[in-house]
Design a protein around this motif. Structure first.
Motif, mmCIF file in Angstrom:
data_model
loop_
_atom_site.group_PDB
_atom_site.id
_atom_site.type_symbol
_atom_site.label_atom_id
_atom_site.label_comp_id
_atom_site.label_asym_id
_atom_site.label_seq_id
_atom_site.Cartn_x
_atom_site.Cartn_y
_atom_site.Cartn_z
ATOM 1 N N ARG A 72 12.112 1.300 9.834
ATOM 2 C CA ARG A 72 11.611 1.525 8.485
ATOM 3 C C ARG A 72 12.022 0.381 7.581
ATOM 4 O O ARG A 72 13.047 -0.273 7.803
ATOM 5 N N ASP A 73 11.190 0.175 6.557
ATOM 6 C CA ASP A 73 11.469 -0.811 5.521
ATOM 7 C C ASP A 73 11.354 -0.070 4.186
ATOM 8 O O ASP A 73 10.251 0.171 3.691
ATOM 9 N N ASN A 74 12.489 0.322 3.641
ATOM 10 C CA ASN A 74 12.459 1.130 2.421
ATOM 11 C C ASN A 74 11.930 0.345 1.217
ATOM 12 O O ASN A 74 11.396 0.941 0.282
ATOM 13 N N ALA A 75 12.040 -0.960 1.250
ATOM 14 C CA ALA A 75 11.501 -1.772 0.150
ATOM 15 C C ALA A 75 9.979 -1.728 0.136
ATOM 16 O O ALA A 75 9.352 -1.928 -0.916
ATOM 17 N N LYS A 76 9.395 -1.473 1.301
ATOM 18 C CA LYS A 76 7.931 -1.416 1.418
ATOM 19 C C LYS A 76 7.419 0.008 1.572
ATOM 20 O O LYS A 76 6.219 0.216 1.796
ATOM 21 N N ASN A 77 8.322 0.992 1.496
ATOM 22 C CA ASN A 77 7.917 2.398 1.676
ATOM 23 C C ASN A 77 7.158 2.604 2.976
ATOM 24 O O ASN A 77 6.171 3.348 3.020
ATOM 25 N N THR A 78 7.588 1.959 4.031
ATOM 26 C CA THR A 78 6.839 1.970 5.282
ATOM 27 C C THR A 78 7.759 2.267 6.467
ATOM 28 O O THR A 78 8.885 1.768 6.528
ATOM 29 N N VAL A 79 7.235 3.070 7.384
ATOM 30 C CA VAL A 79 7.894 3.324 8.653
ATOM 31 C C VAL A 79 6.958 2.837 9.763
ATOM 32 O O VAL A 79 5.734 2.928 9.646
ATOM 33 N N TYR A 80 7.556 2.314 10.825
ATOM 34 C CA TYR A 80 6.792 1.704 11.912
ATOM 35 C C TYR A 80 7.106 2.400 13.237
ATOM 36 O O TYR A 80 8.176 2.967 13.427
#
Length: 124
Positions: A72-80
């Motif tokens: 996850r990248d919390n700065a981008k509000n994204t989980v992969y």
């Protein structure tokens, strides 16, 4: 609740790779644990992988362990979900989901927000 939008599904040959992304709206993403689930036709929805709010703790179903990676990248509000060495039995609709708190569970009942799903098809 948060709104979740998945992307990255498609058709791939066995042994190939795909990377799924799930982007969340709202300001609470970074405080929520996230999960990836999948559902094949005629089957129940099952957990694939989960990640806690910091990304420091992850869980994988035995069937994908060593092949899939959740991040996850919390700065981008994204989980992969990076999926390698794909098998035909990985074919399913993949959903991302968000919990109401920082700790991830493995039951769909632990999650209150769901994306629309993205189809992954692995040909033999």
């Amino acid at each position: 609740q948060v709104q979740l939008v998945e992307s990255g599904g498609g058709l791939v040959q066995a042994g190939g790779s795909l990377r799924l992304s799930c982007t969340a709206s709202g300001r609470t993403f970074s405080s929520r644990a996230m999960g990836w689930f999948r559902q094949a036709p005629g089957m129940e929805r099952e957990v694939v992988a989960t990640i806690n709010w910091t990304g420091g703790s992850t869980y994988y179903a035995d069937s994908v362990k060593g092949r899939f990676t959740i991040s996850r990248d919390n700065a981008k509000n994204t989980v992969y979900l990076q999926m390698n060495s794909l098998k035909p039995e990985d074919t399913a609709v993949y959903y991302c989901a968000a919990t109401t708190g920082p700790v991830a569970g493995t039951s769909p009942d632990d999650y209150d927000s769901w994306g629309q799903g993205t189809q992954v098809t692995v040909s033999s």
